[in-house]
Design an enzyme around this catalytic site. Structure first.
Site, mmCIF file in Angstrom:
data_model
loop_
_atom_site.group_PDB
_atom_site.id
_atom_site.type_symbol
_atom_site.label_atom_id
_atom_site.label_comp_id
_atom_site.label_asym_id
_atom_site.label_seq_id
_atom_site.Cartn_x
_atom_site.Cartn_y
_atom_site.Cartn_z
ATOM 1 N N LYS A 92 0.931 -1.206 -0.143
ATOM 2 C CA LYS A 92 0.028 -0.048 -0.064
ATOM 3 C C LYS A 92 0.812 1.359 0.010
ATOM 4 O O LYS A 92 0.603 2.431 -0.697
ATOM 5 C CB LYS A 92 -0.869 0.105 1.297
ATOM 6 C CG LYS A 92 -2.120 -0.937 1.110
ATOM 7 C CD LYS A 92 -3.104 -0.666 0.040
ATOM 8 C CE LYS A 92 -4.342 -1.684 0.138
ATOM 9 N NZ LYS A 92 -5.178 -1.351 -1.035
ATOM 10 N N GLU A 114 -9.659 6.437 2.813
ATOM 11 C CA GLU A 114 -10.763 5.593 3.221
ATOM 12 C C GLU A 114 -10.043 4.207 3.632
ATOM 13 O O GLU A 114 -8.848 4.045 2.990
ATOM 14 C CB GLU A 114 -11.922 5.186 2.147
ATOM 15 C CG GLU A 114 -11.087 4.127 1.060
ATOM 16 C CD GLU A 114 -10.291 4.546 0.007
ATOM 17 O OE1 GLU A 114 -9.935 5.831 -0.036
ATOM 18 O OE2 GLU A 114 -9.581 3.487 -0.339
ATOM 19 N N SER A 381 1.678 -9.712 -0.815
ATOM 20 C CA SER A 381 1.459 -8.241 -0.976
ATOM 21 C C SER A 381 1.634 -7.561 0.678
ATOM 22 O O SER A 381 1.716 -6.486 0.682
ATOM 23 C CB SER A 381 0.255 -8.025 -1.481
ATOM 24 O OG SER A 381 -1.027 -8.723 -0.671
#
Lengths: 399, 267
Positions: A92, A114, A381
């Site tokens: 991220k 968000e 990830s």
């Protein structure tokens, strides 16, 4: 075949993508598009982005050969792209670093985001602290309860976390609320969307910032293995880690691309988040894409053991890659993901995020059907530290 | 002349402004919607914006979102909303009805099917909040061909170039969003509205309605001096939310009457 060059100028990937928002946001999106296109071509911006990725995020992340697990599975070799080793523990941050640099150049002093599981919220709070910006994170009140640790992490980083009480009180409602904040404060505020969804230019921009994953893999594979993988495997919620890996490979059709969605309690159970596998096209959150919806076009609540995949939409570029048959999309259940989670812990000493465990689970299914000389590259990830409580709960353990 | 044009033209000759209440179809109960529409007309409404409930009303504030949630809990679908308009048309053939909602329920029903049933049922205009002009060329043409007015939004942030683009597609009236933010917010700046409307009027010939943030008769009156129509949304929904069922129609009637009187005052 001509080189892949989507989206078009209006943000369309075939029939998908676009800018489906109220008039109140159109001007802000146009400004963002113009600014992004400018800085995308700006050497100083790209140099700073690369510097931050190296020195702050810790890139490049290695490719690790999960040899013991591969031997156990008895087929294709599983290679892991270690995005879990990034600062904050997931892919991220690649995107939030990029968007924060853009926000800074656009003179925005306040960023909003968000978040579902809290990973994107933490990644945003992190870069906001790094850049000295005010940060507000919207999070469904259900998720605030489920992810108390990440809420605390965001607060430690100086962010304000606002619980969202509307709708299903999860990620999609947090996204609605962040959009509303942006509409209201559009002049002072930059909205950092965490995935390859939303109105144009977000799907393109987030993909570009995440594409560092696939670019590194391409170079590393050539250097370390002298060849490219036979298949790329990544989990898909909104789809940013998958697209970051896939994008540099789209024109290389010798490499299979497999996106793994959350099958929850099974794709016939009505408790899953397998949007591309079971959904149909519609319009939500500013773009046309596949959605999980009822017969009347209302969005249905989804379920996944991993909060990061628990989303009723998916990035529009994945919708296009599915329809054009360039990528395949499959579903993995909660149970299958959990069993891959445990396998990676035991065979490799790596605790994966539950999201990534879906990709691992599919690799574990595929490996035994292929020869030992085949290479499956799985995007790991994120790391699983955030999922300790969830896994313990599923295993019937209380602390 | 269609019902929307006829209404604006009739009120203009009478030197009056068009009063547009917004309600969500199916809130608080599906069976209340049609009687409520008639009540609003009797109280002085000239056109009704009927909200189509959607699970994710991104451009609306909490009041209208709750209203949408109540309607959805009552099982109200787009097909039901269209049926309500048909029911309303049985006894009111003059008051225009504009459907206002989001793209996904329309696309789930199928655009062609939606347009034809809406037309048959007496829908006069449609505003799909998340269809900006860039994504709406074909949509607007289809509506026009069916004789339904495509209604579009303008906002304080809309630059003049975009106003021209919107004006090419819009019919019936333009809906000017009088503040930055979502429905139900409360920081309306009259001077800004005045300046912007003056600019917009040099570029568009159709009437302009103003909505978002009009919460009381005084504001309604002030806006009516600037606009051709005044839209009242969240304030009405708040009353629907609060009023006991047996006095709902009465409460709404007196709210709309007070708005009507205020905008009819000549001083």
């Amino acid at each position: 075949m001509s080189a892949y060059n989507l989206p078009d100028e209006k943000g369309h990937f075939g029939p998908y993508g676009g800018k489906f928002v109220a008039e109140t946001l159109m001007t802000a999106l146009e400004e963002l598009r113009t600014q992004y296109l400018y800085y995308q071509a700006d050497k100083a911006f790209q140099t700073e982005f690369a510097y931050e990725l190296k020195h702050y995020v810790g890139r490049p992340t290695p490719i690790y050969h999960a040899k013991r697990w591969s031997d156990h599975l008895g087929g294709a070799q599983i290679l892991l792209k270690r995005e879990d080793l990034n600062h904050t523990g997931a892919h991220k941050i690649n995107n939030t670093v990029g968007q924060a640099l853009l926000a800074k150049r656009m003179n925005k002093k306040r960023v909003i985001a968000e978040t579902g599981a809290g990973q994107h919220g933490v990644a945003t709070a992190t870069v906001a602290a790094r850049q000295g910006m005010e940060c507000v994170v919207y999070m469904g009140s259900e998720d605030v309860k489920r992810q108390a640790m990440n809420v605390y992490r965001m607060k430690l980083l100086g962010a304000q976390v606002i619980p969202v009480e509307s709708g299903s009180r999860t990620l999609k409602d947090a996204l609605n609320e962040a959009m509303r904040d942006w509409v209201t404060n559009v002049e002072s505020t930059y909205y950092i969307i965490g995935t390859v969804a939303g109105p144009h230019p977000y799907p393109m921009m987030v993909r570009d910032f995440q594409a560092i994953i696939g670019k590194e893999v391409k170079d590393q594979m050539q250097q370390e293995y002298g060849r490219q993988p036979d298949a790329l495997i990544a989990c898909v919620g909104g789809g940013s880690n998958a697209l970051g890996l896939f994008y540099p490979y789209i024109d290389d059709e010798t490499v299979r691309m497999i996106g793994v969605e959350a099958g929850g309690k099974g794709i016939n159970s009505n408790q899953h988040a397998a949007t591309l596998v079971t959904g149909r096209p519609g319009v939500l959150h500013g773009n046309r894409t596949y959605l999980i919806q009822d017969d009347h076009g209302q969005i249905i609540e989804t379920h996944s053991i991993s909060a990061g995949l628990d989303y009723p939409g998916v990035g529009p570029e994945h919708a296009w890659l599915k329809d054009s048959n360039r990528a395949e999309y499959v579903a993995i259940t909660d149970d299958e993901a959990l069993s891959a989670f445990h396998a990676l812990c035991r065979f490799e000493g790596i605790i994966p995020a539950l999201e990534s465990s879906h990709a691992l689970a599919y690799a574990a299914k595929l490996s035994p059907t292929l020869g030992k000389d085949k290479l499956l590259l799985v995007n790991l990830s994120g790391r699983g530290d955030k999922d300790m409580m969830t896994v313990a709960q599923y295993s019937g353990i209380t602390f | 002349m269609n019902r929307i044009a006829a209404t604006f033209s009739k009120l203009k000759s009478a030197n009056q402004k068009v009063l547009i209440p917004f309600i969500t179809a199916g809130d608080p109960k599906p069976e209340v919607t049609v009687p409520l529409m008639h009540t609003l007309v009797k109280a002085g409404a000239n056109l009704i914006e009927l909200g189509v409930p959607f699970s994710d009303p991104m451009a609306d504030g909490p009041t209208i979102q709750r209203s949408s949630e109540r309607a959805l809990a009552n099982g109200v679908s787009l097909a039901n909303v269209i049926a309500m308009v048909a029911e309303f048309r049985k006894t009111d053939t003059l008051t225009p009805v504009v459907l206002m909602g989001y793209a996904n329920p329309v696309e789930a029903m199928g655009v062609d099917h939606f347009i034809s049933t809406a037309k048959e049922s007496g829908v006069d205009g449609i505003l799909v909040v998340d269809y900006p002009p860039e994504e709406s060329t074909e949509w607007a043409q289809q509506l026009s061909a069916a004789g339904i007015d495509p209604i579009f939004l303008l906002s304080p942030t809309t630059p003049i170039e975009r106003v021209k683009q919107v004006a090419k597609l819009a019919q019936g009236y333009l809906y000017y969003v009088s503040l930055k933010g979502v429905t139900g917010a409360s920081h309306l700046d009259l001077t800004e509205v005045q300046t912007k409307l003056a600019q917009v009027r040099t570029l568009v010939s159709i009437p302009i309605g103003v909505g978002f943030g009009i919460r009381d008769p005084q504001t309604a009156k002030a806006i009516s001096k600037l606009a051709d129509a005044v839209v009242i949304g969240s304030r009405i929904i708040e009353e629907i939310e609060k009023a006991p069922e047996n006095s709902l129609l009465e409460t709404l009637s007196s709210l709309v009457s007070s708005m009507r009187s205020a905008i009819d005052e000549t001083n």
